[in-house]
Design a protein around this motif. Structure first.
Motif, PDB file in Angstrom:
ATOM      1  N   ALA A 189       0.839  -1.214   0.000  1.00 31.79           N
ATOM      2  CA  ALA A 189       0.000   0.000   0.000  1.00 31.79           C
ATOM      3  C   ALA A 189       0.865   1.251   0.000  1.00 31.79           C
ATOM      4  N   ALA A 190       2.043   1.180   0.646  1.00 25.51           N
ATOM      5  CA  ALA A 190       2.912   2.359   0.698  1.00 25.51           C
ATOM      6  C   ALA A 190       3.439   2.743  -0.676  1.00 25.51           C
ATOM      7  N   ILE A 191       3.499   1.771  -1.587  1.00 22.98           N
ATOM      8  CA  ILE A 191       3.992   2.069  -2.939  1.00 22.98           C
ATOM      9  C   ILE A 191       3.120   3.117  -3.628  1.00 22.98           C
ATOM     10  N   TYR A 192       1.811   3.134  -3.293  1.00 25.46           N
ATOM     11  CA  TYR A 192       0.887   4.070  -3.973  1.00 25.46           C
ATOM     12  C   TYR A 192       0.954   5.477  -3.385  1.00 25.46           C
ATOM     13  N   LEU A 193       1.801   5.682  -2.386  1.00 30.76           N
ATOM     14  CA  LEU A 193       1.985   7.027  -1.840  1.00 30.76           C
ATOM     15  C   LEU A 193       3.232   7.643  -2.475  1.00 30.76           C
ATOM     16  N   ASP A 194       3.097   8.833  -3.030  1.00 26.82           N
ATOM     17  CA  ASP A 194       4.231   9.461  -3.698  1.00 26.82           C
ATOM     18  C   ASP A 194       5.348   9.807  -2.726  1.00 26.82           C
ATOM     19  N   ASP A 195       5.010  10.086  -1.478  1.00 27.12           N
ATOM     20  CA  ASP A 195       6.012  10.524  -0.518  1.00 27.12           C
ATOM     21  C   ASP A 195       6.327   9.462   0.538  1.00 27.12           C
ATOM     22  N   ALA A 196       6.090   8.192   0.235  1.00 24.18           N
ATOM     23  CA  ALA A 196       6.323   7.138   1.237  1.00 24.18           C
ATOM     24  C   ALA A 196       7.816   7.022   1.545  1.00 24.18           C
ATOM     25  N   ASP A 197       8.627   6.764   0.507  1.00 22.81           N
ATOM     26  CA  ASP A 197      10.097   6.662   0.632  1.00 22.81           C
ATOM     27  C   ASP A 197      10.548   5.677   1.722  1.00 22.81           C
ATOM     28  N   THR A 198       9.739   4.678   1.999  1.00 24.65           N
ATOM     29  CA  THR A 198      10.114   3.698   3.039  1.00 24.65           C
ATOM     30  C   THR A 198      10.172   2.279   2.492  1.00 24.65           C
ATOM     31  N   PHE A 199      10.169   2.171   1.135  1.00 30.24           N
ATOM     32  CA  PHE A 199      10.221   0.833   0.546  1.00 30.24           C
ATOM     33  C   PHE A 199      11.636   0.578   0.024  1.00 30.24           C
ATOM     34  N   LEU A 200      12.434  -0.149   0.793  1.00 26.51           N
ATOM     35  CA  LEU A 200      13.796  -0.531   0.410  1.00 26.51           C
ATOM     36  C   LEU A 200      14.588   0.694  -0.070  1.00 26.51           C
ATOM     37  N   ASN A 201      14.636   1.703   0.770  1.00 21.75           N
ATOM     38  CA  ASN A 201      15.283   2.967   0.425  1.00 21.75           C
ATOM     39  C   ASN A 201      16.656   3.023   1.089  1.00 21.75           C
ATOM     40  N   ASP A 202      17.726   3.041   0.286  1.00 19.24           N
ATOM     41  CA  ASP A 202      19.089   3.158   0.819  1.00 19.24           C
ATOM     42  C   ASP A 202      19.359   4.611   1.196  1.00 19.24           C
ATOM     43  N   ILE A 203      19.809   4.812   2.441  1.00 18.84           N
ATOM     44  CA  ILE A 203      20.127   6.153   2.927  1.00 18.84           C
ATOM     45  C   ILE A 203      21.625   6.195   3.248  1.00 18.84           C
ATOM     46  N   ASN A 204      22.340   7.103   2.607  1.00 21.04           N
ATOM     47  CA  ASN A 204      23.780   7.234   2.837  1.00 21.04           C
ATOM     48  C   ASN A 204      24.062   7.946   4.156  1.00 21.04           C
ATOM     49  N   PRO A 205      25.290   7.772   4.694  1.00 25.07           N
ATOM     50  CA  PRO A 205      25.632   8.418   5.963  1.00 25.07           C
ATOM     51  C   PRO A 205      25.448   9.932   5.890  1.00 25.07           C
ATOM     52  N   GLY A 206      24.820  10.481   6.929  1.00 21.75           N
ATOM     53  CA  GLY A 206      24.585  11.922   6.996  1.00 21.75           C
ATOM     54  C   GLY A 206      23.321  12.379   6.306  1.00 21.75           C
ATOM     55  N   ASN A 207      22.693  11.549   5.470  1.00 23.28           N
ATOM     56  CA  ASN A 207      21.472  11.932   4.763  1.00 23.28           C
ATOM     57  C   ASN A 207      20.244  11.558   5.595  1.00 23.28           C
ATOM     58  N   SER A 208      19.121  12.137   5.229  1.00 28.52           N
ATOM     59  CA  SER A 208      17.850  11.814   5.889  1.00 28.52           C
ATOM     60  C   SER A 208      16.727  11.870   4.862  1.00 28.52           C
ATOM     61  N   VAL A 209      15.645  11.176   5.140  1.00 23.59           N
ATOM     62  CA  VAL A 209      14.468  11.176   4.269  1.00 23.59           C
ATOM     63  C   VAL A 209      13.234  11.393   5.137  1.00 23.59           C
ATOM     64  N   GLU A 210      12.187  11.922   4.490  1.00 25.38           N
ATOM     65  CA  GLU A 210      10.888  12.028   5.133  1.00 25.38           C
ATOM     66  C   GLU A 210       9.983  10.991   4.483  1.00 25.38           C
ATOM     67  N   GLY A 211       9.508  10.064   5.283  1.00 20.53           N
ATOM     68  CA  GLY A 211       8.740   8.962   4.715  1.00 20.53           C
ATOM     69  C   GLY A 211       7.485   8.667   5.515  1.00 20.53           C
ATOM     70  N   VAL A 212       6.737   7.695   5.002  1.00 20.21           N
ATOM     71  CA  VAL A 212       5.480   7.270   5.626  1.00 20.21           C
ATOM     72  C   VAL A 212       5.466   5.747   5.668  1.00 20.21           C
ATOM     73  N   VAL A 213       5.073   5.220   6.817  1.00 19.64           N
ATOM     74  CA  VAL A 213       4.862   3.764   6.955  1.00 19.64           C
ATOM     75  C   VAL A 213       3.364   3.537   7.087  1.00 19.64           C
ATOM     76  N   VAL A 214       2.835   2.598   6.284  1.00 20.01           N
ATOM     77  CA  VAL A 214       1.394   2.359   6.220  1.00 20.01           C
ATOM     78  C   VAL A 214       1.057   1.043   6.932  1.00 20.01           C
ATOM     79  N   PHE A 215       0.006   1.076   7.748  1.00 11.83           N
ATOM     80  CA  PHE A 215      -0.490  -0.109   8.445  1.00 11.83           C
ATOM     81  C   PHE A 215      -1.980  -0.279   8.152  1.00 11.83           C
ATOM     82  N   ASP A 216      -2.398  -1.521   7.903  1.00 14.92           N
ATOM     83  CA  ASP A 216      -3.815  -1.831   7.704  1.00 14.92           C
ATOM     84  C   ASP A 216      -4.309  -2.530   8.963  1.00 14.92           C
ATOM     85  N   VAL A 217      -5.123  -1.841   9.778  1.00 11.68           N
ATOM     86  CA  VAL A 217      -5.548  -2.355  11.085  1.00 11.68           C
ATOM     87  C   VAL A 217      -7.073  -2.399  11.136  1.00 11.68           C
TER      88      VAL A 217
END
Length: 233
Positions: free
Chosen positions: A179-207
């Motif tokens: 479900a997170a794939i359909y969010l343009d700003d998710a950035d939490t699907f197998l995203n490599d982050i280099n040292p010193g960098n940061s990302v803003e992402g979203v984690v989706v849960f179906d409850v």
């Protein structure tokens, strides 16, 4: 006297004397069997001998025991013995942190090479994506927004599937990476982050629709210990 007549008389043979000396056939009678040997008094009274032996042995054992008439007092527990201290449990040694003691939304926390900061929580989302590409929730989608910074010295992969949502009933829910794939700003699907960098992402849960998010467990990898942040607002 006429001696010539005496010389010619036959001499009778020697015959045993006494009654029964001969059998009817003229053969000597057999000797009577010897009288049986008389047994001793103890042999003829075995039962009495056994009883006497038991009595004698019992008297000897009583004499060897000292003849004490007073019974040995039974051991009693000491009245002044201190009571055993209750055994400590792991729960007593390290009580689980209450939600009020947990980091909250907006607090920076670290696990492994990542520093997480939960910035917002959306609940009651029915679907993600658009009319052409998207996914509907089985119950409701809960979107946890966060900033993730790499504080290590090498690249680290961020995966939403390593995160766990805990509701107010203590139930644990895994992330819905598809479900997170359909969010343009998710950035939490197998995203490599280099040292010193940061990302803003979203984690989706179906409850479930009636579930209330209570906390989230954040991990820099599937093998990390994780850190828990309260989602109570």
């Amino acid at each position: 006297m006429n001696h010539s007549d005496d010389r010619h008389q036959p001499i009778p043979p020697f015959a045993p004397q006494g009654p029964g000396a001969y059998t009817s056939g003229g053969a000597p009678a057999p000797l009577p069997p010897p009288a049986p040997a008389r047994r001793s008094w103890f042999a003829r009274h075995k039962i009495l001998t056994g009883i006497l032996a038991v009595v004698v042995l019992g008297a000897g054992a009583a004499a060897a025991g000292g003849g004490g008439d007073e019974p040995t007092p039974a051991a009693t527990p000491a009245a002044d013995a201190p009571a055993a201290a209750p055994e400590e449990t792991a729960e007593d040694e390290a009580p689980e942190a209450a939600p009020a003691d947990l980091p909250k939304i907006g607090d920076a926390v670290r696990d492994g090479k990542f520093e997480f900061t939960v910035t917002a929580v959306e609940t009651g989302v029915a679907a993600v994506g658009n009319d052409l590409f998207g996914e509907e929730a089985q119950g409701q989608f809960v979107l946890v927004h966060m900033t993730v910074a790499n504080i290590g010295d090498e690249a680290q992969m961020l995966s939403g599937s390593n995160q766990t949502l805990v509701d107010d009933q203590g139930r644990q829910h895994s992330a819905n990476s598809s479900a997170a794939i359909y969010l343009d700003d998710a950035d939490t699907f197998l995203n490599d982050i280099n040292p010193g960098n940061s990302v803003e992402g979203v984690v989706v849960f179906d409850v479930p629709a009636d579930a209330v998010p209570a906390a989230i467990e954040l991990h820099d990898s599937v093998f990390s210990g994780g850190v828990t942040v309260s989602l109570e607002q």
